[in-house]
Design a protein around this motif. Structure first.
Motif, PDB file in Angstrom:
ATOM      1  N   ARG A 215      59.767  24.843  41.748  1.00  0.00           N
ATOM      2  CA  ARG A 215      58.964  25.001  42.962  1.00  0.00           C
ATOM      3  C   ARG A 215      57.524  25.302  42.556  1.00  0.00           C
ATOM      4  NH1 ARG A 215      59.418  29.789  47.454  1.00  0.00           N
ATOM      5  NH2 ARG A 215      58.619  30.948  45.667  1.00  0.00           N
ATOM      6  N   HIS A 216      56.588  24.575  43.156  1.00  0.00           N
ATOM      7  CA  HIS A 216      55.172  24.715  42.851  1.00  0.00           C
ATOM      8  C   HIS A 216      54.454  25.231  44.101  1.00  0.00           C
ATOM      9  CE1 HIS A 216      55.749  22.040  39.289  1.00  0.00           C
ATOM     10  NE2 HIS A 216      56.677  21.525  40.076  1.00  0.00           N
ATOM     11  N   ARG A 217      53.581  26.233  43.902  1.00  0.00           N
ATOM     12  CA  ARG A 217      52.765  26.738  45.013  1.00  0.00           C
ATOM     13  C   ARG A 217      51.324  26.890  44.531  1.00  0.00           C
ATOM     14  NH1 ARG A 217      55.197  31.717  48.229  1.00  0.00           N
ATOM     15  NH2 ARG A 217      55.303  32.712  46.160  1.00  0.00           N
ATOM     16  N   LEU A 218      50.382  26.701  45.460  1.00  0.00           N
ATOM     17  CA  LEU A 218      48.966  26.731  45.131  1.00  0.00           C
ATOM     18  C   LEU A 218      48.213  27.513  46.203  1.00  0.00           C
ATOM     19  CD1 LEU A 218      47.203  25.206  42.867  1.00  0.00           C
ATOM     20  CD2 LEU A 218      46.510  23.701  44.736  1.00  0.00           C
ATOM     21  N   TRP A 219      47.308  28.401  45.758  1.00  0.00           N
ATOM     22  CA  TRP A 219      46.445  29.168  46.655  1.00  0.00           C
ATOM     23  C   TRP A 219      44.996  28.992  46.215  1.00  0.00           C
ATOM     24  CZ3 TRP A 219      50.967  30.814  44.633  1.00  0.00           C
ATOM     25  CH2 TRP A 219      51.938  31.364  45.476  1.00  0.00           C
ATOM     26  N   ALA A 220      44.054  29.173  47.127  1.00  0.00           N
ATOM     27  CA  ALA A 220      42.631  29.112  46.804  1.00  0.00           C
ATOM     28  C   ALA A 220      42.035  30.513  46.813  1.00  0.00           C
ATOM     29  CB  ALA A 220      41.893  28.233  47.810  1.00  0.00           C
ATOM     30  N   VAL A 221      41.257  30.848  45.779  1.00  0.00           N
ATOM     31  CA  VAL A 221      40.514  32.106  45.719  1.00  0.00           C
ATOM     32  C   VAL A 221      39.045  31.773  45.913  1.00  0.00           C
ATOM     33  CG1 VAL A 221      39.900  34.111  44.311  1.00  0.00           C
ATOM     34  CG2 VAL A 221      42.192  33.103  44.112  1.00  0.00           C
ATOM     35  N   THR A 222      38.478  32.244  47.021  1.00  0.00           N
ATOM     36  CA  THR A 222      37.077  31.938  47.336  1.00  0.00           C
ATOM     37  C   THR A 222      36.239  33.194  47.555  1.00  0.00           C
ATOM     38  OG1 THR A 222      37.631  31.752  49.699  1.00  0.00           O
ATOM     39  CG2 THR A 222      37.672  29.715  48.396  1.00  0.00           C
ATOM     40  N   ASP A 223      36.857  34.348  47.669  1.00  0.00           N
ATOM     41  CA  ASP A 223      36.131  35.589  47.944  1.00  0.00           C
ATOM     42  C   ASP A 223      35.213  35.929  46.762  1.00  0.00           C
ATOM     43  OD1 ASP A 223      36.286  38.855  47.530  1.00  0.00           O
ATOM     44  OD2 ASP A 223      35.951  38.238  49.603  1.00  0.00           O
ATOM     45  N   PRO A 224      33.918  36.142  46.989  1.00  0.00           N
ATOM     46  CA  PRO A 224      32.982  36.407  45.880  1.00  0.00           C
ATOM     47  C   PRO A 224      33.372  37.614  45.035  1.00  0.00           C
ATOM     48  CG  PRO A 224      31.774  35.877  47.889  1.00  0.00           C
ATOM     49  CD  PRO A 224      33.214  36.027  48.287  1.00  0.00           C
ATOM     50  N   ALA A 225      33.877  38.673  45.674  1.00  0.00           N
ATOM     51  CA  ALA A 225      34.245  39.863  44.909  1.00  0.00           C
ATOM     52  C   ALA A 225      35.420  39.574  43.981  1.00  0.00           C
ATOM     53  CB  ALA A 225      34.586  41.004  45.870  1.00  0.00           C
ATOM     54  N   GLU A 226      36.387  38.806  44.450  1.00  0.00           N
ATOM     55  CA  GLU A 226      37.541  38.482  43.604  1.00  0.00           C
ATOM     56  C   GLU A 226      37.159  37.507  42.494  1.00  0.00           C
ATOM     57  OE1 GLU A 226      40.606  37.290  46.401  1.00  0.00           O
ATOM     58  OE2 GLU A 226      41.402  39.348  46.308  1.00  0.00           O
ATOM     59  N   LEU A 227      36.270  36.558  42.813  1.00  0.00           N
ATOM     60  CA  LEU A 227      35.786  35.657  41.768  1.00  0.00           C
ATOM     61  C   LEU A 227      35.036  36.433  40.694  1.00  0.00           C
ATOM     62  CD1 LEU A 227      34.490  32.668  43.944  1.00  0.00           C
ATOM     63  CD2 LEU A 227      36.559  32.720  42.546  1.00  0.00           C
ATOM     64  N   ALA A 228      34.255  37.437  41.109  1.00  0.00           N
ATOM     65  CA  ALA A 228      33.524  38.245  40.135  1.00  0.00           C
ATOM     66  C   ALA A 228      34.475  39.065  39.279  1.00  0.00           C
ATOM     67  CB  ALA A 228      32.539  39.160  40.865  1.00  0.00           C
ATOM     68  N   GLU A 229      35.559  39.583  39.881  1.00  0.00           N
ATOM     69  CA  GLU A 229      36.538  40.356  39.116  1.00  0.00           C
ATOM     70  C   GLU A 229      37.219  39.478  38.063  1.00  0.00           C
ATOM     71  OE1 GLU A 229      40.403  43.291  39.882  1.00  0.00           O
ATOM     72  OE2 GLU A 229      39.290  42.453  41.574  1.00  0.00           O
ATOM     73  N   ILE A 230      37.558  38.270  38.449  1.00  0.00           N
ATOM     74  CA  ILE A 230      38.144  37.323  37.488  1.00  0.00           C
ATOM     75  C   ILE A 230      37.149  37.042  36.369  1.00  0.00           C
ATOM     76  CG2 ILE A 230      38.899  34.935  37.185  1.00  0.00           C
ATOM     77  CD1 ILE A 230      40.035  35.093  40.067  1.00  0.00           C
ATOM     78  N   GLY A 231      35.890  36.812  36.734  1.00  0.00           N
ATOM     79  CA  GLY A 231      34.866  36.493  35.748  1.00  0.00           C
ATOM     80  C   GLY A 231      34.672  37.602  34.733  1.00  0.00           C
ATOM     81  N   ARG A 232      34.664  38.862  35.190  1.00  0.00           N
ATOM     82  CA  ARG A 232      34.487  39.988  34.270  1.00  0.00           C
ATOM     83  C   ARG A 232      35.640  40.080  33.280  1.00  0.00           C
ATOM     84  NH1 ARG A 232      32.562  42.421  39.065  1.00  0.00           N
ATOM     85  NH2 ARG A 232      34.626  43.301  39.500  1.00  0.00           N
ATOM     86  N   ASP A 233      36.859  39.837  33.759  1.00  0.00           N
ATOM     87  CA  ASP A 233      38.033  39.908  32.884  1.00  0.00           C
ATOM     88  C   ASP A 233      37.996  38.779  31.848  1.00  0.00           C
ATOM     89  OD1 ASP A 233      40.469  40.521  31.763  1.00  0.00           O
ATOM     90  OD2 ASP A 233      41.665  39.952  33.495  1.00  0.00           O
ATOM     91  N   LEU A 234      37.791  37.554  32.309  1.00  0.00           N
ATOM     92  CA  LEU A 234      37.838  36.416  31.398  1.00  0.00           C
ATOM     93  C   LEU A 234      36.696  36.422  30.394  1.00  0.00           C
ATOM     94  CD1 LEU A 234      38.871  33.472  33.770  1.00  0.00           C
ATOM     95  CD2 LEU A 234      40.326  34.919  32.342  1.00  0.00           C
ATOM     96  N   ALA A 235      35.567  37.038  30.744  1.00  0.00           N
ATOM     97  CA  ALA A 235      34.420  37.067  29.839  1.00  0.00           C
ATOM     98  C   ALA A 235      34.692  37.884  28.586  1.00  0.00           C
ATOM     99  CB  ALA A 235      33.192  37.613  30.563  1.00  0.00           C
ATOM    100  N   THR A 236      35.785  38.648  28.562  1.00  0.00           N
ATOM    101  CA  THR A 236      36.146  39.429  27.373  1.00  0.00           C
ATOM    102  C   THR A 236      37.228  38.743  26.546  1.00  0.00           C
ATOM    103  OG1 THR A 236      37.902  40.699  28.484  1.00  0.00           O
ATOM    104  CG2 THR A 236      35.649  41.538  28.682  1.00  0.00           C
TER     105      THR A 236
END
Length: 458
Positions: A215-236
């Motif tokens: 089973r495959h499911r897909l969601w979109a993340v567009t909230d700027p605060a959540e995108l920034a949180e992802i960015g801070r984590d991945l940048a390390t």
């Protein structure tokens, strides 16, 4: 797969909102406007998906093409009609055919772009009674900043073959699209995973179940605060390429072609990033089929008395043979199963140290020199059997059963391998050492066709 396959790297100033940045110290994943199938314009979403291009065998390709006239396999493995003069269409013709199909499907409303750029949370779930057993995997699909291995951000673990890279370059250059996500793994500090776990509690953009029971499911993340949180984590973090080495090399080549462009969309490529601290991957072997070497000739070329090869006839099923291979692997040394696909299976172990020392290059770590794939290519294929490493001579199959079938049809020899331990893959990648190509198969692999990235959308 252990969560230690990619250790954190120093933080990067880049983030998911910086489309022109090429990461040099950490991962930079950008949102993009996904191009997705419109459910009302196709039979089912499952009927238009495909496995990655390099695991689609000819029989399955036909099945996918007939499942739905808009199946994505027609884009990733285009096969147009012959030219008017009856000649076989060349590669460029096939690429142009894929580009025309993609444009037509967009024009006809079969594919439509999402209204806002997003990072996509992607979930795969299999049931306990499925062929692969119970499994849950979640990750992020986005446009990752492309950088070479010298940057130490994205670590390859396998060599690539020029011909498949050139094929993928031609297709992407002509379609101007990322048609399928590469599979990369990383180890985060929890920020991105936290966003993922919160996102999956909401309503997905799509849900579908493919024929293998996943089973495959897909969601979109567009909230700027959540995108920034992802960015801070991945940048390390830095990432290990689990699946898609040829396509990553494609990204690098096309980036170099367009380096004269400022803020180029070619500086990024679509990937699925999986945090293996939460969702370990599985590692399987990739088997070889030697099309023009019958089993009898393969066995006759071995010199047990001189080189220390040992052959043992195996009785029972294919599963029994793979169990014997696993046991031989646990005991140390190199081991392979040889079969012509017609019932006879032989366990081959060895060789003696002098042959290894003379045939295997000494400028690599000892762990690399002892890999089954290294010994297969450097000793058996090059020295004993003298089989050229070309598509006409060697096939690469992802299941032992498929390798046996291929060997039987070709009258050749299948060489079955045991999977490499994930820790070995990681340690070699961190030393900048690549394994022989097609040494591993990480999974589960993302389905192709759930979301595409058109470079014309930015």
């Amino acid at each position: 797969m252990s969560a230690r396959n990619a250790e954190p790297a120093p933080a990067s100033a880049g983030g998911p909102g910086d489309p022109g940045h090429v990461a040099t110290a950490g991962l930079s994943l950008s949102p993009f406007r996904g191009l997705r199938y419109v459910p009302e314009r196709v039979g089912t979403l499952a009927s238009v998906t495909s496995p990655p291009y390099d695991v689609v065998d000819p029989h399955r390709r036909i099945g996918l093409e007939t499942a739905d006239p808009h199946n994505v396999v027609r884009l990733i493995l285009p096969r147009p009609e012959p030219e008017d003069n009856g000649e076989r269409p060349d590669r460029d013709t096939r690429y142009r055919h894929a580009a025309r199909l993609l444009a037509a499907w967009r024009r006809e409303g079969v594919l439509a772009a999402d209204p806002r750029p997003a990072l996509y949370v992607y979930e795969q779930r299999t049931a306990a009674d499925s062929p692969s057993g119970e499994l849950l995997q979640r990750g992020l699909i986005g446009a990752l900043a492309v950088s070479g291995k010298e940057g130490g951000v994205v670590l390859p673990h396998e060599d690539v073959m020029p011909r498949p890279v050139a094929d993928r370059v031609g297709l992407m250059r002509t379609t101007r699209a990322n048609l399928e996500p590469l599979l990369l793994t990383y180890r985060g500090k929890g920020g991105a995973s936290g966003v993922i776990e919160r996102t999956v509690t909401g309503e997905p953009l799509l849900t579908t179940t493919t024929s293998d029971g996943t089973r495959h499911r897909l969601w979109a993340v567009t909230d700027p605060a959540e995108l920034a949180e992802i960015g801070r984590d991945l940048a390390t973090c830095r990432a290990l390429i689990a699946d898609g080495h040829h396509r990553w090399e494609m990204y690098l080549r096309l980036q170099r072609e367009h380096r004269h462009l400022p803020f180029s969309p070619w500086d990024r490529g679509m990937v699925l990033l999986v945090d293996t601290a939460r969702y370990p991957l599985r590692v399987r072997a990739i088997h070889r089929v030697l099309y023009r070497l019958p089993l009898e000739q393969a066995v006759a070329a071995l010199k047990p008395e001189q080189d220390g090869w040992r052959l043992q006839r195996l009785d029972g099923t294919l599963a029994d043979a793979l169990a014997a291979l696993a046991e031989a692997n646990r005991q140390g040394g190199n081991a392979f199963v040889l079969t012509g696909g017609t019932g006879e299976r032989l366990l081959l172990t060895g060789p003696d140290q002098p042959l290894l020392d003379s045939a295997v290059p000494r400028d690599k770590p000892e762990e690399w020199r002892r890999l089954d794939a290294t010994v297969l290519h450097a000793v058996l294929l090059d020295r004993v059997w003298r089989v050229p490493d070309s598509a006409e001579e060697i096939g690469y199959l992802h299941t032992a059963a498929a390798a046996e079938r291929e060997a039987a049809q070709a009258g050749g020899t299948a060489v079955l391998l045991h999977p490499v331990d994930e820790g070995v893959v990681r340690r070699l990648a961190e030393q900048g050492v690549t394994m022989p190509r097609k040494s591993t198969s990480f999974g589960p692999k993302p389905a192709t066709g759930l979301v595409l990235r058109s470079l014309d959308l930015g």
